[in-house]
Design a protein around this motif. Sequence first.
Motif, PDB file in Angstrom:
ATOM      1  N   ILE A 165       0.835  -1.204   0.000  1.00  0.00           N
ATOM      2  CA  ILE A 165       0.000   0.000   0.000  1.00  0.00           C
ATOM      3  C   ILE A 165       0.868   1.251   0.000  1.00  0.00           C
ATOM      4  CG2 ILE A 165      -1.677   1.306   1.353  1.00  0.00           C
ATOM      5  CD1 ILE A 165      -2.778  -1.386   2.325  1.00  0.00           C
ATOM      6  N   PHE A 166       1.934   1.234   0.793  1.00  0.00           N
ATOM      7  CA  PHE A 166       2.860   2.378   0.826  1.00  0.00           C
ATOM      8  C   PHE A 166       3.427   2.648  -0.566  1.00  0.00           C
ATOM      9  CE2 PHE A 166       7.252   3.884   1.099  1.00  0.00           C
ATOM     10  CZ  PHE A 166       7.112   5.027   1.853  1.00  0.00           C
ATOM     11  N   ALA A 167       3.868   1.611  -1.259  1.00  0.00           N
ATOM     12  CA  ALA A 167       4.444   1.790  -2.591  1.00  0.00           C
ATOM     13  C   ALA A 167       3.384   2.198  -3.608  1.00  0.00           C
ATOM     14  CB  ALA A 167       5.121   0.495  -3.035  1.00  0.00           C
ATOM     15  N   GLY A 168       2.178   1.619  -3.488  1.00  0.00           N
ATOM     16  CA  GLY A 168       1.124   1.957  -4.436  1.00  0.00           C
ATOM     17  C   GLY A 168       0.649   3.392  -4.328  1.00  0.00           C
ATOM     18  N   LEU A 169       0.610   3.920  -3.103  1.00  0.00           N
ATOM     19  CA  LEU A 169       0.178   5.304  -2.907  1.00  0.00           C
ATOM     20  C   LEU A 169       1.267   6.308  -3.283  1.00  0.00           C
ATOM     21  CD1 LEU A 169      -1.699   4.980   0.518  1.00  0.00           C
ATOM     22  CD2 LEU A 169      -2.679   5.068  -1.782  1.00  0.00           C
ATOM     23  N   ARG A 170       2.495   5.825  -3.447  1.00  0.00           N
ATOM     24  CA  ARG A 170       3.624   6.703  -3.818  1.00  0.00           C
ATOM     25  C   ARG A 170       4.282   6.178  -5.093  1.00  0.00           C
ATOM     26  NH1 ARG A 170       2.682   6.408   1.334  1.00  0.00           N
ATOM     27  NH2 ARG A 170       2.998   8.199   2.730  1.00  0.00           N
ATOM     28  N   GLN A 171       3.457   5.940  -6.088  1.00  0.00           N
ATOM     29  CA  GLN A 171       3.933   5.371  -7.347  1.00  0.00           C
ATOM     30  C   GLN A 171       5.007   6.254  -7.989  1.00  0.00           C
ATOM     31  OE1 GLN A 171       0.900   4.959 -10.300  1.00  0.00           O
ATOM     32  NE2 GLN A 171       2.141   3.691 -11.666  1.00  0.00           N
ATOM     33  N   ASN A 172       6.064   5.565  -8.470  1.00  0.00           N
ATOM     34  CA  ASN A 172       7.160   6.230  -9.184  1.00  0.00           C
ATOM     35  C   ASN A 172       7.908   7.247  -8.318  1.00  0.00           C
ATOM     36  OD1 ASN A 172       6.487   4.756 -11.503  1.00  0.00           O
ATOM     37  ND2 ASN A 172       5.087   6.355 -12.217  1.00  0.00           N
ATOM     38  N   ALA A 240       7.599 -10.398  -0.060  1.00  0.00           N
ATOM     39  CA  ALA A 240       7.924  -9.839  -1.375  1.00  0.00           C
ATOM     40  C   ALA A 240       6.759 -10.010  -2.351  1.00  0.00           C
ATOM     41  CB  ALA A 240       9.180 -10.517  -1.919  1.00  0.00           C
ATOM     42  N   ILE A 241       6.166 -11.189  -2.379  1.00  0.00           N
ATOM     43  CA  ILE A 241       5.050 -11.457  -3.306  1.00  0.00           C
ATOM     44  C   ILE A 241       3.839 -10.611  -2.949  1.00  0.00           C
ATOM     45  CG2 ILE A 241       3.449 -13.227  -4.099  1.00  0.00           C
ATOM     46  CD1 ILE A 241       5.694 -15.276  -3.660  1.00  0.00           C
ATOM     47  N   ILE A 242       3.501 -10.567  -1.671  1.00  0.00           N
ATOM     48  CA  ILE A 242       2.308  -9.829  -1.250  1.00  0.00           C
ATOM     49  C   ILE A 242       2.486  -8.331  -1.468  1.00  0.00           C
ATOM     50  CG2 ILE A 242       0.945  -9.195   0.784  1.00  0.00           C
ATOM     51  CD1 ILE A 242       1.370 -12.053   1.800  1.00  0.00           C
ATOM     52  N   SER A 243       3.675  -7.807  -1.220  1.00  0.00           N
ATOM     53  CA  SER A 243       3.896  -6.370  -1.430  1.00  0.00           C
ATOM     54  C   SER A 243       3.750  -5.998  -2.907  1.00  0.00           C
ATOM     55  CB  SER A 243       5.275  -5.971  -0.906  1.00  0.00           C
ATOM     56  OG  SER A 243       6.302  -6.638  -1.616  1.00  0.00           O
ATOM     57  N   ARG A 244       4.253  -6.813  -3.801  1.00  0.00           N
ATOM     58  CA  ARG A 244       4.088  -6.542  -5.233  1.00  0.00           C
ATOM     59  C   ARG A 244       2.623  -6.652  -5.637  1.00  0.00           C
ATOM     60  NH1 ARG A 244       8.145  -6.796  -8.860  1.00  0.00           N
ATOM     61  NH2 ARG A 244       6.839  -7.966 -10.317  1.00  0.00           N
ATOM     62  N   LEU A 245       1.943  -7.648  -5.103  1.00  0.00           N
ATOM     63  CA  LEU A 245       0.525  -7.826  -5.427  1.00  0.00           C
ATOM     64  C   LEU A 245      -0.308  -6.648  -4.929  1.00  0.00           C
ATOM     65  CD1 LEU A 245      -1.617  -9.849  -6.537  1.00  0.00           C
ATOM     66  CD2 LEU A 245      -1.764 -10.766  -4.227  1.00  0.00           C
ATOM     67  N   MET A 246      -0.069  -6.210  -3.702  1.00  0.00           N
ATOM     68  CA  MET A 246      -0.823  -5.095  -3.145  1.00  0.00           C
ATOM     69  C   MET A 246      -0.487  -3.786  -3.829  1.00  0.00           C
ATOM     70  SD  MET A 246      -3.105  -5.859  -0.998  1.00  0.00           S
ATOM     71  CE  MET A 246      -3.385  -4.164  -0.483  1.00  0.00           C
ATOM     72  N   ILE A 251      -2.580   0.562  -7.065  1.00  0.00           N
ATOM     73  CA  ILE A 251      -2.463   1.503  -8.196  1.00  0.00           C
ATOM     74  C   ILE A 251      -3.682   1.390  -9.104  1.00  0.00           C
ATOM     75  CG2 ILE A 251      -1.138   2.011 -10.282  1.00  0.00           C
ATOM     76  CD1 ILE A 251       1.367   1.231  -8.736  1.00  0.00           C
ATOM     77  N   GLU A 252      -4.108   0.173  -9.379  1.00  0.00           N
ATOM     78  CA  GLU A 252      -5.274  -0.023 -10.237  1.00  0.00           C
ATOM     79  C   GLU A 252      -6.533   0.551  -9.603  1.00  0.00           C
ATOM     80  OE1 GLU A 252      -7.757  -3.675 -12.377  1.00  0.00           O
ATOM     81  OE2 GLU A 252      -5.980  -4.091 -11.160  1.00  0.00           O
ATOM     82  N   THR A 253      -6.689   0.332  -8.294  1.00  0.00           N
ATOM     83  CA  THR A 253      -7.882   0.834  -7.615  1.00  0.00           C
ATOM     84  C   THR A 253      -7.879   2.349  -7.525  1.00  0.00           C
ATOM     85  OG1 THR A 253      -7.888  -1.193  -6.279  1.00  0.00           O
ATOM     86  CG2 THR A 253      -9.267   0.603  -5.521  1.00  0.00           C
ATOM     87  N   MET A 254      -6.702   2.948  -7.350  1.00  0.00           N
ATOM     88  CA  MET A 254      -6.615   4.414  -7.255  1.00  0.00           C
ATOM     89  C   MET A 254      -7.118   5.104  -8.527  1.00  0.00           C
ATOM     90  SD  MET A 254      -5.338   5.523  -4.292  1.00  0.00           S
ATOM     91  CE  MET A 254      -4.449   7.031  -4.610  1.00  0.00           C
ATOM     92  N   VAL A 277     -10.461   2.729  -1.325  1.00  0.00           N
ATOM     93  CA  VAL A 277      -9.312   2.099  -1.997  1.00  0.00           C
ATOM     94  C   VAL A 277      -8.988   0.739  -1.382  1.00  0.00           C
ATOM     95  CG1 VAL A 277      -6.866   2.324  -2.544  1.00  0.00           C
ATOM     96  CG2 VAL A 277      -8.371   4.314  -2.720  1.00  0.00           C
ATOM     97  N   LEU A 278      -8.794   0.701  -0.063  1.00  0.00           N
ATOM     98  CA  LEU A 278      -8.336  -0.531   0.586  1.00  0.00           C
ATOM     99  C   LEU A 278      -9.310  -1.705   0.453  1.00  0.00           C
ATOM    100  CD1 LEU A 278      -6.583   0.727   3.839  1.00  0.00           C
ATOM    101  CD2 LEU A 278      -5.615   0.177   1.619  1.00  0.00           C
ATOM    102  N   PRO A 279     -10.632  -1.509   0.658  1.00  0.00           N
ATOM    103  CA  PRO A 279     -11.524  -2.669   0.517  1.00  0.00           C
ATOM    104  C   PRO A 279     -11.471  -3.316  -0.862  1.00  0.00           C
ATOM    105  CG  PRO A 279     -12.651  -0.893   1.661  1.00  0.00           C
ATOM    106  CD  PRO A 279     -11.360  -0.317   1.145  1.00  0.00           C
ATOM    107  N   ALA A 280     -11.280  -2.515  -1.910  1.00  0.00           N
ATOM    108  CA  ALA A 280     -11.201  -3.080  -3.259  1.00  0.00           C
ATOM    109  C   ALA A 280      -9.806  -3.609  -3.568  1.00  0.00           C
ATOM    110  CB  ALA A 280     -11.594  -2.016  -4.293  1.00  0.00           C
ATOM    111  N   ALA A 281      -8.772  -2.941  -3.056  1.00  0.00           N
ATOM    112  CA  ALA A 281      -7.400  -3.354  -3.366  1.00  0.00           C
ATOM    113  C   ALA A 281      -7.014  -4.657  -2.688  1.00  0.00           C
ATOM    114  CB  ALA A 281      -6.422  -2.246  -2.941  1.00  0.00           C
ATOM    115  N   ILE A 282      -7.687  -4.994  -1.593  1.00  0.00           N
ATOM    116  CA  ILE A 282      -7.300  -6.181  -0.832  1.00  0.00           C
ATOM    117  C   ILE A 282      -7.888  -7.465  -1.416  1.00  0.00           C
ATOM    118  CG2 ILE A 282      -9.197  -6.391   0.837  1.00  0.00           C
ATOM    119  CD1 ILE A 282      -7.063  -6.591   3.023  1.00  0.00           C
ATOM    120  N   LEU A 283      -8.818  -7.349  -2.368  1.00  0.00           N
ATOM    121  CA  LEU A 283      -9.476  -8.542  -2.912  1.00  0.00           C
ATOM    122  C   LEU A 283      -8.511  -9.511  -3.588  1.00  0.00           C
ATOM    123  CD1 LEU A 283     -12.792  -6.995  -4.294  1.00  0.00           C
ATOM    124  CD2 LEU A 283     -12.450  -8.323  -2.206  1.00  0.00           C
ATOM    125  N   PRO A 284      -7.574  -9.054  -4.443  1.00  0.00           N
ATOM    126  CA  PRO A 284      -6.616 -10.019  -5.021  1.00  0.00           C
ATOM    127  C   PRO A 284      -5.764 -10.722  -3.971  1.00  0.00           C
ATOM    128  CG  PRO A 284      -6.598  -7.967  -6.267  1.00  0.00           C
ATOM    129  CD  PRO A 284      -7.407  -7.718  -5.035  1.00  0.00           C
TER     130      PRO A 284
END
Length: 360
Positions: A165-172, A240-246, A251-254, A277-284
Motif C-alpha cells: 500500500i505504501f508503494a502503491g500510494l507513492r507510485q514512481n 515480497a510477493i504480497i507487497s508486489r501484489l498489493m 495503483i489499479e484501484t486508485m 481504496v483498501l476494501p477493493a485493493a485487498i481482494l486479489p
Amino acid sequence: MSCGVDKQSFGVNLGSHWRAAKSAILLVINRRRDFLNVSALQRSLSRIPWAYVIRRLLFAIPTLLVIIAVAFFMMRLAPGGPFDGERKLNAATEAAIAAKFGMDQPLWKQFVDYLLGVVQGDFGPSMKTLGKSVNDLIADGLPVSLAIGSLAMLVALIVGTALGIFAGLRQNTAGDYTVMGIAMAGISIPTFVTGPLLILGLALGAGLFAVGGLGEYPNIGMSFHNMTLPVLTLALPQIAIISRLMRASTIETMHSPHVRTARAKGLAERTVILRHVLPAAILPLVSYAGPAMARVMTGSLVIERIFGLPGMGSYFVDGAINRDYTLVMGALIIYATLIVIFNLIADILYALLDPKVKYD
C-alpha cells in the motif's frame, strides 16, 4: 415545616424518577446497540453464499477421493517398494511383511481397505518407522509446521500489505522504487540462501536466536528463541510477493471510477483510501492468500532441513524417499484438505468484502 417536608419528599421523588428515566434511556440505548450489532451480524451472514459453500463442500468429497486414488495407484504401481534394500529379503520374510501390511491382497482391495481407514480417521501404520502410526507422525509434525507457517503468513500479510500500500500510494517515487527493489530481492533469493545468512548473522554472530532445533532437554519446545529465524526465513518470500501484489492492486484501484467519484465529492484523502481504496485493493490478496496459507502451513522442506525442525515437510520427503506409502498418503491428504478449506474461506471472505460478488 410541612412545606419543607413536602419539598424534600418532592426532591426525593424527582431524583428517583430521574434515575429511573436514566436507567430506561440507557436500557433502550443498549438494546438499540445490541440490535444494531445483531443486524450487522445478520447482514454479514446473509452475504455468505451458503448454497455455494454447501456445493463446494459436497464437491470436495469426490475431489479428495480422486486425489487419494491417483496418488495411491501411482505409488503402488511405481517400481520398487518400501522394503527393498541393498540386501534382498528371503521369500518367507518378504511374504510375512507383506501380509502384515496387507500388501499381499489385490490392489483394489488394498485401496478399499485404505479408503475405509481414512474415512474413520486412520491413516494406517508407518511402513518405515516401527511402532508408530501415520497418525502419530502427523500429530508430531503438523503442529510444528502449522505454527511456523501461520506465524510466517501473519507476518507476511501484515508487512507485505503495508509495504504494498505504501508503494502503491507513492507510485514512481523513491519510496516505491525502494520497496519494489527489496521485493525483487526477496523473490529472487531462495530460502536456502537467506536461511543460512540469517543463522550466520543473528544466531552465530549476534547470538540473538537459536541456530536450529526445538531446544535442549528438558526445555524442548517451540519458543521465541528458536522459532524466530524459521518464521522470518519463510515469511520473506511471501512478504515480497504480497507487497508486489498489493502495490499493483492499489495503483489499479486508485485510478478506478468509484475512487474518482469519491474525490469529486470532496472527501478527505484519508477517507478515500480507507473506505474506497483498501476494501477493493485487498481482494486479489484474499484470492492469493488461500492456497498460499495451505502451502506454507503444511511445511517447507528447506526451512525444516536448515533449522532441524521435525515438521510435515520433512516427513513427506522422507516418506517419499523411503517409499513409506502410508506416510506420503497421509501428508498428501492433509495438504489437499487444507487447500480445499483455505480456498473456501477465501471465497467466503471475497463475498463479504465485495457485495458485488455473487456465487450462483
